[in-house]
Design an enzyme around this catalytic site. Structure first.
Site, PDB file in Angstrom:
ATOM      1  N   GLU A   1      -1.003 -52.740 -14.453  1.00  0.00           N
ATOM      2  CA  GLU A   1      -2.397 -52.668 -14.020  1.00  0.00           C
ATOM      3  C   GLU A   1      -3.039 -54.051 -13.897  1.00  0.00           C
ATOM      4  O   GLU A   1      -4.265 -54.177 -13.906  1.00  0.00           O
ATOM      5  CB  GLU A   1      -3.188 -51.787 -14.984  1.00  0.00           C
ATOM      6  CG  GLU A   1      -2.703 -50.352 -15.013  1.00  0.00           C
ATOM      7  CD  GLU A   1      -3.412 -49.516 -16.063  1.00  0.00           C
ATOM      8  OE1 GLU A   1      -4.614 -49.235 -15.892  1.00  0.00           O
ATOM      9  OE2 GLU A   1      -2.769 -49.147 -17.060  1.00  0.00           O
TER      10      GLU A   1
ATOM     11  N   SER B   1      -4.911 -46.016 -14.548  1.00  0.00           N
ATOM     12  CA  SER B   1      -5.152 -46.293 -13.126  1.00  0.00           C
ATOM     13  C   SER B   1      -4.310 -45.408 -12.210  1.00  0.00           C
ATOM     14  O   SER B   1      -4.084 -45.733 -11.048  1.00  0.00           O
ATOM     15  CB  SER B   1      -4.884 -47.772 -12.801  1.00  0.00           C
ATOM     16  OG  SER B   1      -5.789 -48.591 -13.500  1.00  0.00           O
TER      17      SER B   1
ATOM     18  N   TYR C   1      -9.432 -46.897  -6.114  1.00  0.00           N
ATOM     19  CA  TYR C   1      -9.756 -48.301  -5.861  1.00  0.00           C
ATOM     20  C   TYR C   1      -9.999 -48.681  -4.405  1.00  0.00           C
ATOM     21  O   TYR C   1     -10.407 -49.803  -4.140  1.00  0.00           O
ATOM     22  CB  TYR C   1      -8.650 -49.186  -6.464  1.00  0.00           C
ATOM     23  CG  TYR C   1      -8.553 -48.998  -7.958  1.00  0.00           C
ATOM     24  CD1 TYR C   1      -9.577 -49.423  -8.793  1.00  0.00           C
ATOM     25  CD2 TYR C   1      -7.449 -48.367  -8.529  1.00  0.00           C
ATOM     26  CE1 TYR C   1      -9.507 -49.226 -10.165  1.00  0.00           C
ATOM     27  CE2 TYR C   1      -7.376 -48.171  -9.899  1.00  0.00           C
ATOM     28  CZ  TYR C   1      -8.406 -48.604 -10.707  1.00  0.00           C
ATOM     29  OH  TYR C   1      -8.344 -48.405 -12.070  1.00  0.00           O
TER      30      TYR C   1
ATOM     31  N   ARG D   1     -15.029 -43.822 -21.359  1.00  0.00           N
ATOM     32  CA  ARG D   1     -15.196 -42.852 -20.281  1.00  0.00           C
ATOM     33  C   ARG D   1     -14.249 -41.696 -20.525  1.00  0.00           C
ATOM     34  O   ARG D   1     -13.052 -41.897 -20.711  1.00  0.00           O
ATOM     35  CB  ARG D   1     -14.904 -43.500 -18.929  1.00  0.00           C
ATOM     36  CG  ARG D   1     -15.443 -42.715 -17.732  1.00  0.00           C
ATOM     37  CD  ARG D   1     -14.921 -43.264 -16.414  1.00  0.00           C
ATOM     38  NE  ARG D   1     -13.524 -42.859 -16.216  1.00  0.00           N
ATOM     39  CZ  ARG D   1     -12.573 -43.657 -15.740  1.00  0.00           C
ATOM     40  NH1 ARG D   1     -12.847 -44.911 -15.427  1.00  0.00           N
ATOM     41  NH2 ARG D   1     -11.346 -43.206 -15.577  1.00  0.00           N
TER      42      ARG D   1
ATOM     43  N   ASP E   1     -12.574 -38.385 -19.054  1.00  0.00           N
ATOM     44  CA  ASP E   1     -12.263 -37.694 -17.800  1.00  0.00           C
ATOM     45  C   ASP E   1     -11.929 -36.234 -18.092  1.00  0.00           C
ATOM     46  O   ASP E   1     -11.172 -35.939 -19.031  1.00  0.00           O
ATOM     47  CB  ASP E   1     -11.081 -38.363 -17.104  1.00  0.00           C
ATOM     48  CG  ASP E   1     -11.397 -39.796 -16.695  1.00  0.00           C
ATOM     49  OD1 ASP E   1     -12.591 -40.120 -16.558  1.00  0.00           O
ATOM     50  OD2 ASP E   1     -10.457 -40.590 -16.520  1.00  0.00           O
TER      51      ASP E   1
ATOM     52  N   GLU F   1      -8.250 -37.287 -20.357  1.00  0.00           N
ATOM     53  CA  GLU F   1      -7.992 -38.450 -21.195  1.00  0.00           C
ATOM     54  C   GLU F   1      -9.283 -39.171 -21.532  1.00  0.00           C
ATOM     55  O   GLU F   1     -10.328 -38.955 -20.904  1.00  0.00           O
ATOM     56  CB  GLU F   1      -7.004 -39.404 -20.536  1.00  0.00           C
ATOM     57  CG  GLU F   1      -7.405 -39.961 -19.199  1.00  0.00           C
ATOM     58  CD  GLU F   1      -6.297 -40.849 -18.626  1.00  0.00           C
ATOM     59  OE1 GLU F   1      -6.157 -41.985 -19.095  1.00  0.00           O
ATOM     60  OE2 GLU F   1      -5.578 -40.391 -17.722  1.00  0.00           O
TER      61      GLU F   1
ATOM     62  N   ASN G   1     -10.766 -42.980 -21.858  1.00  0.00           N
ATOM     63  CA  ASN G   1     -10.501 -44.354 -21.433  1.00  0.00           C
ATOM     64  C   ASN G   1     -11.334 -45.329 -22.263  1.00  0.00           C
ATOM     65  O   ASN G   1     -12.564 -45.304 -22.192  1.00  0.00           O
ATOM     66  CB  ASN G   1     -10.851 -44.533 -19.958  1.00  0.00           C
ATOM     67  CG  ASN G   1     -10.001 -43.658 -19.063  1.00  0.00           C
ATOM     68  OD1 ASN G   1      -8.894 -44.020 -18.713  1.00  0.00           O
ATOM     69  ND2 ASN G   1     -10.525 -42.495 -18.685  1.00  0.00           N
TER      70      ASN G   1
ATOM     71  N   GLY H   1     -12.223 -48.981 -15.766  1.00  0.00           N
ATOM     72  CA  GLY H   1     -12.359 -49.975 -14.711  1.00  0.00           C
ATOM     73  C   GLY H   1     -13.808 -50.378 -14.485  1.00  0.00           C
ATOM     74  O   GLY H   1     -14.730 -49.583 -14.654  1.00  0.00           O
TER      75      GLY H   1
END
Length: 302
Positions: free
Chosen positions: A13, A143, A209, A247, A249, A261, A263, A267
């Site tokens: 990543e 990612s 992205y 974060r 998800d 998951e 995070n 990002g």
């Protein structure tokens, strides 16, 4: 205050991390901070570049960034860092362990199995108990790198081989067909929820992205569903011992949130979800970085 923006790293990543770091540097208030870019290409780089900084603003992702390794190194050096602790980072990086803890807390998460070698596929029991479609991913990674949605045995074999190229363990997960959402928590406060509608079959690397590859909108739900989502996010945050920000998800199916998951270093590029959620709450990118730095200093000193 000297802020070292730690980015790059040695994981798959790296490019995402560099994008995150550059965006952070562009938005840090030059009147408040002396910004020191720190591109980590080798593990020893941190020891050499971190001397003299007051805090490390972590823009790393993946192994040696999000797994507790760099957090432990900075703690040994006596340098405060942003975000979650060593323990929390380690827990969240291991998807299998994370899901076990989430289940223990009574939270919903898709059924799963862990493979430690290709031999674990041969008995067929693992797949038959989960059924197709399946999501195959490295057990430690992010990612959406090395992640594949598979619908049959032939695709599964290739997907598992790909995932093993990114780590020693592979997670095979039940695919929950529903609405993907993400919930960010900043210093204990919920930020607005974002709904994700990827252009691809799932929220893959390109969807995350590349601008325009997914439709991401702030969303609200009816009271009961909203409470269920927020409670699930908060319980996940606490179960994984998160601090400052994270974060979470989820996949929402029949008004039930399934945790995908947690995070610990989400990002922070121009297209990333956390800054967008903060913006919807009236927090600029610069203000978000201020809050993360201030909250992290408070936690580390506490």
């Amino acid at each position: 205050m000297k802020v070292g923006v730690v980015m790059g790293g040695i994981s798959s990543e790296r490019e995402v991390s560099l994008a995150t770091g550059k965006e952070m540097i562009a938005n840090l208030d030059g009147n408040k901070y002396e910004v020191i870019p720190m591109d980590i290409k080798h593990k020893q780089d941190l020891l050499e570049q971190a001397k003299g900084i007051d805090i490390a603003l972590l823009a790393l992702h993946g192994s040696f960034g999000e797994d507790g390794t760099i957090q432990g190194t900075l703690e040994t050096m006596g340098i405060p860092y942003t975000g979650c602790s060593l323990l929390s980072s380690s827990l969240c990086m291991d998807k299998d362990l994370s899901k076990r803890l989430l289940r223990y807390e009574g939270l919903h998460t898709p059924d799963w199995a862990v493979l430690r070698s290709m031999d674990d596929l041969r008995d067929g029991k693992t797949v038959s108990s989960l059924g197709y479609p399946l999501v195959v991913k490295p057990n430690a990674g992010g990612s959406s790198i090395g992640v594949t949605l598979v619908r049959n045995e032939e695709q599964l074999l290739e997907a598992v081989q790909t995932a093993f190229s990114f780590g020693e363990e592979v997670l095979i997960e039940e695919y929950i067909h529903g609405e993907e959402i993400t919930c960010s928590i900043l210093n204990g406060e919920h930020l607005p929820i974002i709904s994700i509608k990827p252009g691809a079959e799932f929220f893959d690397y390109t969807s995350k992205y590349e601008p325009g590859e997914s439709d991401e909108q702030i969303i609200t739900f009816e009271k009961e569903t909203m409470e269920r989502i927020l409670q699930a996010a908060e319980k996940s945050y606490k179960a994984m011992k998160c601090s400052v920000y994270a974060r979470i998800d989820m996949m929402l199916k029949d008004d039930i949130p399934y945790i995908l998951e947690v995070n610990t270093l989400p990002g922070m590029t121009r297209t990333s979800l956390l800054p967008r959620s903060a913006q919807a709450a009236g927090i600029s990118f610069s203000g978000l970085l201020d809050t993360i730095i201030e909250g992290s200093i408070a936690v580390r000193k506490g």
